[in-house]
Write a protein that holds these residues in place. Structure first.
Motif, short mmCIF file in Angstrom:
data_model
loop_
_atom_site.label_atom_id
_atom_site.label_comp_id
_atom_site.label_asym_id
_atom_site.label_seq_id
_atom_site.Cartn_x
_atom_site.Cartn_y
_atom_site.Cartn_z
N ARG A 54 0.84 -1.19 0.00
CA ARG A 54 0.00 0.00 0.00
C ARG A 54 0.88 1.25 0.00
NH1 ARG A 54 -0.89 2.12 5.46
NH2 ARG A 54 0.09 0.76 7.02
N SER A 55 0.34 2.29 -0.58
CA SER A 55 1.04 3.57 -0.60
C SER A 55 0.86 4.25 0.74
CB SER A 55 0.49 4.46 -1.71
OG SER A 55 1.04 5.77 -1.62
N ILE A 56 1.92 4.84 1.26
CA ILE A 56 1.80 5.58 2.52
C ILE A 56 2.18 7.04 2.32
CG2 ILE A 56 2.21 3.55 3.95
CD1 ILE A 56 5.05 4.60 4.36
N GLY A 57 2.34 7.46 1.07
CA GLY A 57 2.68 8.84 0.79
C GLY A 57 1.49 9.77 0.99
N ALA A 58 1.76 11.04 1.13
CA ALA A 58 0.71 12.05 1.24
C ALA A 58 0.48 12.67 -0.13
CB ALA A 58 1.12 13.10 2.28
N PRO A 82 13.00 2.72 15.42
CA PRO A 82 13.27 1.41 16.02
C PRO A 82 12.06 0.74 16.66
CG PRO A 82 15.06 2.91 16.53
CD PRO A 82 13.99 3.73 15.87
N GLU A 83 11.06 1.50 17.05
CA GLU A 83 9.86 0.89 17.63
C GLU A 83 9.01 0.19 16.57
OE1 GLU A 83 7.83 3.96 19.68
OE2 GLU A 83 9.26 4.04 21.35
N GLY A 84 9.21 0.52 15.29
CA GLY A 84 8.55 -0.19 14.21
C GLY A 84 7.17 0.29 13.82
N GLU A 85 6.67 1.33 14.44
CA GLU A 85 5.33 1.82 14.11
C GLU A 85 5.36 3.19 13.44
OE1 GLU A 85 2.81 1.66 17.53
OE2 GLU A 85 2.46 -0.49 17.27
N ARG A 86 6.55 3.77 13.27
CA ARG A 86 6.65 5.08 12.65
C ARG A 86 7.72 5.05 11.57
NH1 ARG A 86 7.70 7.22 17.94
NH2 ARG A 86 9.26 8.64 17.08
N LEU A 87 7.51 5.90 10.56
CA LEU A 87 8.49 6.09 9.50
C LEU A 87 8.79 7.58 9.38
CD1 LEU A 87 7.07 3.81 6.67
CD2 LEU A 87 9.31 3.54 7.73
N ILE A 88 10.04 7.89 9.12
CA ILE A 88 10.42 9.25 8.79
C ILE A 88 10.92 9.25 7.35
CG2 ILE A 88 12.81 9.04 9.64
CD1 ILE A 88 12.48 11.95 10.68
N TYR A 89 10.63 10.32 6.62
CA TYR A 89 11.00 10.36 5.20
C TYR A 89 11.12 11.80 4.75
CZ TYR A 89 5.98 11.24 4.59
OH TYR A 89 4.71 11.77 4.67
N ALA A 90 11.67 12.00 3.56
CA ALA A 90 11.81 13.34 2.98
C ALA A 90 10.70 13.55 1.96
CB ALA A 90 13.17 13.49 2.30
N SER A 91 10.09 14.74 1.98
CA SER A 91 8.97 15.01 1.09
C SER A 91 9.00 16.45 0.59
CB SER A 91 7.64 14.76 1.82
OG SER A 91 6.54 15.10 1.00
N ASP A 92 8.67 16.61 -0.69
CA ASP A 92 8.51 17.93 -1.28
C ASP A 92 7.01 18.28 -1.30
OD1 ASP A 92 9.09 20.32 -2.51
OD2 ASP A 92 9.17 19.47 -4.52
N GLU A 125 7.17 12.68 9.40
CA GLU A 125 7.05 11.41 10.10
C GLU A 125 5.60 10.97 10.06
OE1 GLU A 125 9.01 9.34 14.05
OE2 GLU A 125 8.77 11.52 13.98
N ILE A 126 5.39 9.65 9.93
CA ILE A 126 4.04 9.11 9.91
C ILE A 126 3.92 8.00 10.95
CG2 ILE A 126 4.67 7.56 8.01
CD1 ILE A 126 1.73 7.66 7.12
N ASP A 127 2.81 8.01 11.67
CA ASP A 127 2.45 6.93 12.58
C ASP A 127 1.61 5.94 11.78
OD1 ASP A 127 2.13 5.93 15.49
OD2 ASP A 127 0.06 6.01 14.73
N LEU A 128 2.13 4.74 11.53
CA LEU A 128 1.49 3.81 10.62
C LEU A 128 0.13 3.30 11.11
CD1 LEU A 128 4.62 1.82 9.43
CD2 LEU A 128 3.34 3.55 8.17
N PRO A 129 -0.05 2.98 12.40
CA PRO A 129 -1.37 2.49 12.82
C PRO A 129 -2.50 3.50 12.63
CG PRO A 129 0.30 1.89 14.44
CD PRO A 129 0.95 2.84 13.48
N THR A 130 -2.19 4.79 12.81
CA THR A 130 -3.25 5.81 12.73
C THR A 130 -3.24 6.58 11.42
OG1 THR A 130 -1.86 7.54 13.73
CG2 THR A 130 -3.12 6.11 15.23
N GLY A 131 -2.11 6.58 10.71
CA GLY A 131 -1.99 7.37 9.49
C GLY A 131 -1.69 8.84 9.74
N LEU A 132 -1.57 9.25 11.01
CA LEU A 132 -1.25 10.63 11.32
C LEU A 132 0.18 10.94 10.92
CD1 LEU A 132 -2.89 10.97 14.85
CD2 LEU A 132 -3.77 11.86 12.68
N ARG A 133 0.41 12.14 10.38
CA ARG A 133 1.75 12.54 9.98
C ARG A 133 2.01 13.98 10.40
NH1 ARG A 133 2.23 10.58 4.82
NH2 ARG A 133 0.21 9.57 4.98
#
Length: 247
Positions: free
Chosen positions: A104-108, A120-130, A140-148
């Motif tokens: 699945r796509s997780i981009g905004a 390291p906790e495995g539930e969040r991702l950090i990334y670079a975005s334009d 940063e995105i919290d994967l369980p909730t989709g909040l970023r």
């Protein structure tokens, strides 16, 4: 740290072809490789993700005919892979669930997202975005909730984030004009500029005990791996400079 370079593989990748033929690859250029905690390797080969068992053996093609996959990164538990891919003209970030074979796509709402890194906790991702079309910021995105939420907002580009093993400290690359910098953000402390250089800096990575950070640096047409020892004062040393690295 994943490596993207001319790499000699210590295993054999067997690519199945339609007429039951096989091609055995032992060397390839411009690969990114990431290692799961159990030793499995994820490789972006021919634009798709291939997984090699721990200890070597026959590779399994995980994604089918995507053709644009880059930079696969294992989740801390080894159950998911995050990667970059181009879809409908947009470079975005995708998540592949190993157990269910689902992606699945997780981009905004951005046309350019890259360099995903797991907390390291495995539930969040950090990334670079334009996201706003004014340069790359860290999100940063919290994967369980989709909040970023936005982590940085400097003028210029912030890319290549990497968490320390305890998830408290962050390092990233900052590029503005002709200057490249390596920025350290320690928990509850102001950001620190570890290094500023006119030479390109890429792919910072922490030592597991958080005592030093390695990174690629392009110097006089050559690419080296350098390191910053996080002592007081900070010490910068060359680690490797005689390999055919690509950044």
């Amino acid at each position: 740290m994943y490596l993207r370079q001319l790499i000699v593989l210590a295993f054999v990748i067997v690519c199945a072809l339609p007429a039951s033929a096989q091609v055995t690859l032992t060397r390839s250029a411009n690969l990114a490789v990431d290692v799961a905690k159990d030793g499995r390797l994820a490789i972006d080969l021919r634009g798709d993700i291939w997984v090699v068992p721990s200890g070597g053996g026959e590779a399994r093609q995980l994604t089918q005919n995507l053709k644009t996959v880059q930079h696969p990164r294992w989740s801390p538990d080894g159950e998911q892979l995050v990667y970059e891919a181009i879809s409908n003209g947009r470079r975005g970030i995708w998540l592949y669930d190993i157990s269910h074979g689902e992606m699945r796509s997780i981009g905004a709402d951005s046309n350019f997202d890259l360099h995903p890194a797991w907390h390291p906790e495995g539930e969040r991702l950090i990334y670079a975005s334009d996201k706003y079309g004014a340069g790359m910021d860290l999100w940063e995105i919290d994967l369980p909730t989709g909040l970023r939420w936005r982590v940085s907002s400097r003028p210029g580009d912030e890319t290549a984030p990497a968490w320390s093993s305890d998830g408290r400290d962050l390092v990233y690359v900052y590029h503005q004009g002709e200057q490249w910098s390596l920025i350290l953000r320690r928990h509850a402390q102001p950001e620190e500029v570890l290094l500023t250089s006119p030479e390109k800096i890429a792919a910072p990575s922490w030592r597991p005990d958080s005592s030093l950070i390695t990174f690629f640096r392009s110097t006089a047409g050559r690419i080296s791996i350098d390191m910053i020892i996080l002592s007081q004062p900070r010490l910068i040393r060359s680690y490797a400079s005689n390999e055919n690295f690509v950044i």
